[in-house]
Scaffold this motif. Structure first.
Motif, PDB file in Angstrom:
ATOM      1  N   ARG A 153       0.845  -1.199   0.000  1.00 43.34           N
ATOM      2  CA  ARG A 153       0.000   0.000   0.000  1.00 43.34           C
ATOM      3  C   ARG A 153       0.880   1.248   0.000  1.00 43.34           C
ATOM      4  O   ARG A 153       2.006   1.246   0.523  1.00 43.34           O
ATOM      5  CB  ARG A 153      -0.986   0.010   1.165  1.00 43.34           C
ATOM      6  N   MET A 154       0.328   2.286  -0.611  1.00 48.66           N
ATOM      7  CA  MET A 154       1.108   3.530  -0.705  1.00 48.66           C
ATOM      8  C   MET A 154       1.250   4.162   0.663  1.00 48.66           C
ATOM      9  O   MET A 154       0.348   4.082   1.493  1.00 48.66           O
ATOM     10  CB  MET A 154       0.394   4.513  -1.649  1.00 48.66           C
ATOM     11  N   LEU A 155       2.383   4.798   0.924  1.00 45.23           N
ATOM     12  CA  LEU A 155       2.545   5.583   2.146  1.00 45.23           C
ATOM     13  C   LEU A 155       1.391   6.577   2.220  1.00 45.23           C
ATOM     14  O   LEU A 155       0.909   7.046   1.190  1.00 45.23           O
ATOM     15  CB  LEU A 155       3.844   6.403   2.087  1.00 45.23           C
ATOM     16  N   GLU A 156       0.989   6.929   3.438  1.00 43.73           N
ATOM     17  CA  GLU A 156      -0.038   7.958   3.574  1.00 43.73           C
ATOM     18  C   GLU A 156       0.506   9.276   3.017  1.00 43.73           C
ATOM     19  O   GLU A 156       1.727   9.470   2.912  1.00 43.73           O
ATOM     20  CB  GLU A 156      -0.422   8.133   5.046  1.00 43.73           C
ATOM     21  N   ALA A 157      -0.418  10.199   2.704  1.00 39.67           N
ATOM     22  CA  ALA A 157      -0.020  11.475   2.095  1.00 39.67           C
ATOM     23  C   ALA A 157       1.006  12.202   2.965  1.00 39.67           C
ATOM     24  O   ALA A 157       2.018  12.713   2.473  1.00 39.67           O
ATOM     25  CB  ALA A 157      -1.247  12.351   1.881  1.00 39.67           C
ATOM     26  N   LYS A 158       0.760  12.227   4.287  1.00 34.42           N
ATOM     27  CA  LYS A 158       1.662  12.965   5.197  1.00 34.42           C
ATOM     28  C   LYS A 158       3.060  12.332   5.187  1.00 34.42           C
ATOM     29  O   LYS A 158       4.064  13.048   5.153  1.00 34.42           O
ATOM     30  CB  LYS A 158       1.040  12.915   6.602  1.00 34.42           C
ATOM     31  N   ALA A 159       3.107  10.991   5.203  1.00 30.70           N
ATOM     32  CA  ALA A 159       4.406  10.301   5.205  1.00 30.70           C
ATOM     33  C   ALA A 159       5.124  10.534   3.875  1.00 30.70           C
ATOM     34  O   ALA A 159       6.354  10.714   3.838  1.00 30.70           O
ATOM     35  CB  ALA A 159       4.209   8.816   5.460  1.00 30.70           C
TER      36      ALA A 159
ATOM     37  N   SER B  40       0.083  10.385  21.776  1.00 31.69           N
ATOM     38  CA  SER B  40      -0.701  10.028  20.588  1.00 31.69           C
ATOM     39  C   SER B  40      -0.187  10.836  19.408  1.00 31.69           C
ATOM     40  O   SER B  40      -0.853  11.745  18.932  1.00 31.69           O
ATOM     41  CB  SER B  40      -2.181  10.285  20.835  1.00 31.69           C
ATOM     42  N   LEU B  41       1.024  10.528  18.978  1.00 28.32           N
ATOM     43  CA  LEU B  41       1.620  11.229  17.833  1.00 28.32           C
ATOM     44  C   LEU B  41       2.027  10.194  16.795  1.00 28.32           C
ATOM     45  O   LEU B  41       2.407   9.074  17.148  1.00 28.32           O
ATOM     46  CB  LEU B  41       2.868  11.999  18.278  1.00 28.32           C
ATOM     47  N   GLU B  42       1.956  10.610  15.528  1.00 31.15           N
ATOM     48  CA  GLU B  42       2.387   9.698  14.464  1.00 31.15           C
ATOM     49  C   GLU B  42       3.909   9.596  14.462  1.00 31.15           C
ATOM     50  O   GLU B  42       4.601  10.597  14.689  1.00 31.15           O
ATOM     51  CB  GLU B  42       1.975  10.268  13.113  1.00 31.15           C
ATOM     52  N   THR B  43       4.412   8.408  14.161  1.00 31.41           N
ATOM     53  CA  THR B  43       5.867   8.222  14.073  1.00 31.41           C
ATOM     54  C   THR B  43       6.377   8.969  12.841  1.00 31.41           C
ATOM     55  O   THR B  43       5.850   8.762  11.745  1.00 31.41           O
ATOM     56  CB  THR B  43       6.191   6.725  13.916  1.00 31.41           C
ATOM     57  N   PRO B  44       7.383   9.825  12.988  1.00 34.46           N
ATOM     58  CA  PRO B  44       7.935  10.490  11.803  1.00 34.46           C
ATOM     59  C   PRO B  44       8.452   9.455  10.796  1.00 34.46           C
ATOM     60  O   PRO B  44       8.979   8.414  11.195  1.00 34.46           O
ATOM     61  CB  PRO B  44       9.087  11.328  12.367  1.00 34.46           C
ATOM     62  N   TRP B  45       8.330   9.766   9.536  1.00 30.66           N
ATOM     63  CA  TRP B  45       8.725   8.833   8.488  1.00 30.66           C
ATOM     64  C   TRP B  45      10.217   8.473   8.626  1.00 30.66           C
ATOM     65  O   TRP B  45      11.054   9.353   8.870  1.00 30.66           O
ATOM     66  CB  TRP B  45       8.466   9.461   7.113  1.00 30.66           C
ATOM     67  N   GLY B  46      10.515   7.189   8.510  1.00 28.13           N
ATOM     68  CA  GLY B  46      11.911   6.748   8.514  1.00 28.13           C
ATOM     69  C   GLY B  46      12.530   6.615   9.896  1.00 28.13           C
ATOM     70  O   GLY B  46      13.702   6.278  10.009  1.00 28.13           O
ATOM     71  N   VAL B  47      11.755   6.886  10.952  1.00 29.73           N
ATOM     72  CA  VAL B  47      12.286   6.824  12.324  1.00 29.73           C
ATOM     73  C   VAL B  47      11.899   5.488  12.957  1.00 29.73           C
ATOM     74  O   VAL B  47      10.754   5.050  12.825  1.00 29.73           O
ATOM     75  CB  VAL B  47      11.717   8.001  13.161  1.00 29.73           C
TER      76      VAL B  47
END
Ligand code: C5P
Length: 404
Positions: free
Chosen positions: A168-174, A241-248
């Motif tokens: 699946r494609m990464l989400e837009a934010k990621a 409740s925060l999203e994990t930054p991309w690549g971390v």
């Protein structure tokens, strides 16, 4: 808000056929908000999923779908569009389009544009898990990597077809974060950064506990900025409740002891340690195994506290510590307490939050305490400030050759 990485960048956003086209509406909005100009080019198949009208409205520019589009004065859209671009981003990239790219095919505007490009190519795959795992797709992906193409994703999880798996494609934010990261100066390339962020939660019984108001925003912003600066980032996070930054790489913990243990297991590999977490100073000596009952006859509960380990001080005390950075939120007289705390924790750099009420807010103002000086950074949103702090930390690192 324009960001340093994307402001003024010109991107060709190439869309190919797939249900993930709906994510590109949001991605386009994020990219243009960050100050990039976005030139959308769609394959015939992409137009079956979302209309060029929608993409034109969001990007603010006419969309190209055909090689034979007469709007380009010299009628050479495939050359002109890529010459203006800082990068071409293919999102979503279908199985078919990956195959075409890997073989250098050029039978429509977007594929011709990619072959004729003189700028980097970023590809964001989106497909069913079987299509992704197919050996032919994997061969094409390996070929694209060997050709210097940057692949972003894919992600894993539930798919539009109802199946679960990779593709699946990464989400837009990621996707947006990954593109920003691509353009960030790699001032921490080859460095490993370990961070703590958020509050800790110290249980009293199975349902109750002691925590604090740390949101984790500053620690997560620093993790994101370090990743974008090219570091390998390990984030040990308390309950937030925060999203994990991309690549971390993120590791969730609850208590100070768990956070301490997680840090101590990984710190030997780290070049930089940043303690941003608001770690509880004390925990209850013996948390109750069962929920403490409230009964008429029972006296009010009382607890005995014991001290938690000081994670930052433990890291700084190691025989070969990484470059250790602490944070301090003082309720008054930061100038005095900041330097005193830096010396007590024995770290080369301590970042003091100006004002005690930054918990949960989106912006912050800080002072950097180091031997012999205190430097104020201008108030900014936490992500901008995180980028500035990462640059300040990078400047102070010992030479790589001197690092363990
Ligand atoms: O002593 P104080 O809690 O004010 O120090 C703050 C700094 O120390 C922060 O960098 C915080 O992450 C770190 N710290 C820690 N372990 C503790 C207490 C604080 O790492 N138990």
């Amino acid at each position: 808000m324009a960001t340093a990485e994307l402001a003024g960048k010109h991107l060709v956003l190439g869309m190919t056929g797939g249900i993930a086209c709906y994510k590109i509406a949001e991605l386009t909005r994020l990219l243009t908000k960050a100050g990039a100009t976005v030139q959308v080019v769609m394959t015939e198949a992409a137009t079956q999923f979302i209309t060029p009208v929608t993409m034109q409205a969001l990007s603010g520019r006419p969309v190209y779908t055909s090689q034979w589009d007469g709007r380009v004065p010299n009628n050479m859209a495939h050359i002109d569009l890529s010459r203006e671009a800082d990068a071409i981003v293919i999102a979503p990239a279908s199985t078919d389009f990956l195959a075409k790219l890997a073989h250098g095919m050029a039978d429509d505007l977007l594929s011709t544009l990619c072959v004729a490009r003189d700028c980097p190519l970023l590809v964001v795959p989106a497909m069913n898990r079987q299509m992704w795992q197919n050996p032919a797709t994997q061969r094409n992906v390996a070929q694209l990597r060997a050709d210097g193409v940057t692949l972003l994703g894919p992600d894993s999880g539930p798919q539009a077809c109802g199946e679960i798996g990779d593709g699946r494609m990464l989400e837009a934010k990621a996707t947006y974060e990954a593109i920003s990261s691509f353009f960030s100066p790699k001032i921490l390339s080859g460095r490993r950064v370990l961070l703590t962020a958020g509050p800790t939660f110290e249980p009293l019984d199975p349902v109750r506990g002691i925590t604090n108001r740390s949101s984790g925003k500053m620690g997560f912003a620093l993790a994101r900025a370090a990743q974008q600066a090219g570091a390998e980032v390990h984030l040990v996070a308390g309950p937030v409740s925060l999203e994990t930054p991309w690549g971390v790489f993120r590791q969730d913990v609850q208590t100070a002891q768990q956070m301490h243990d997680a840090v101590m297991r990984s710190v030997a590999d780290a070049d930089i340690f940043i303690g941003v977490a608001a770690v509880a100073d004390w925990r209850v000596a013996h948390a109750s195994e069962h929920k403490i009952k409230k009964t008429a006859e029972r006296a009010l509960p009382s607890f005995t506290f014991v001290e938690n380990p000081d994670i930052l001080a433990s890291v700084a005390k190691l025989p070969h510590p990484p470059f250790a950075v602490g944070f301090a939120a003082e309720s008054g007289d930061l100038e005095v307490h900041g330097e005193e705390k830096r010396m007590r924790k024995n770290v080369p750099l301590l970042i003091g939050n100006l004002g005690p009420l930054t918990f949960g807010l989106d912006d912050n103002e800080v002072i950097l305490f180091e031997a012999g000086s205190a430097t104020k950074l201008t108030r900014a949103d936490k992500q901008t400030l995180a980028r500035a702090l990462i640059a300040e930390i990078a400047k102070r690192l010992p030479d790589t050759s001197l690092i363990r």
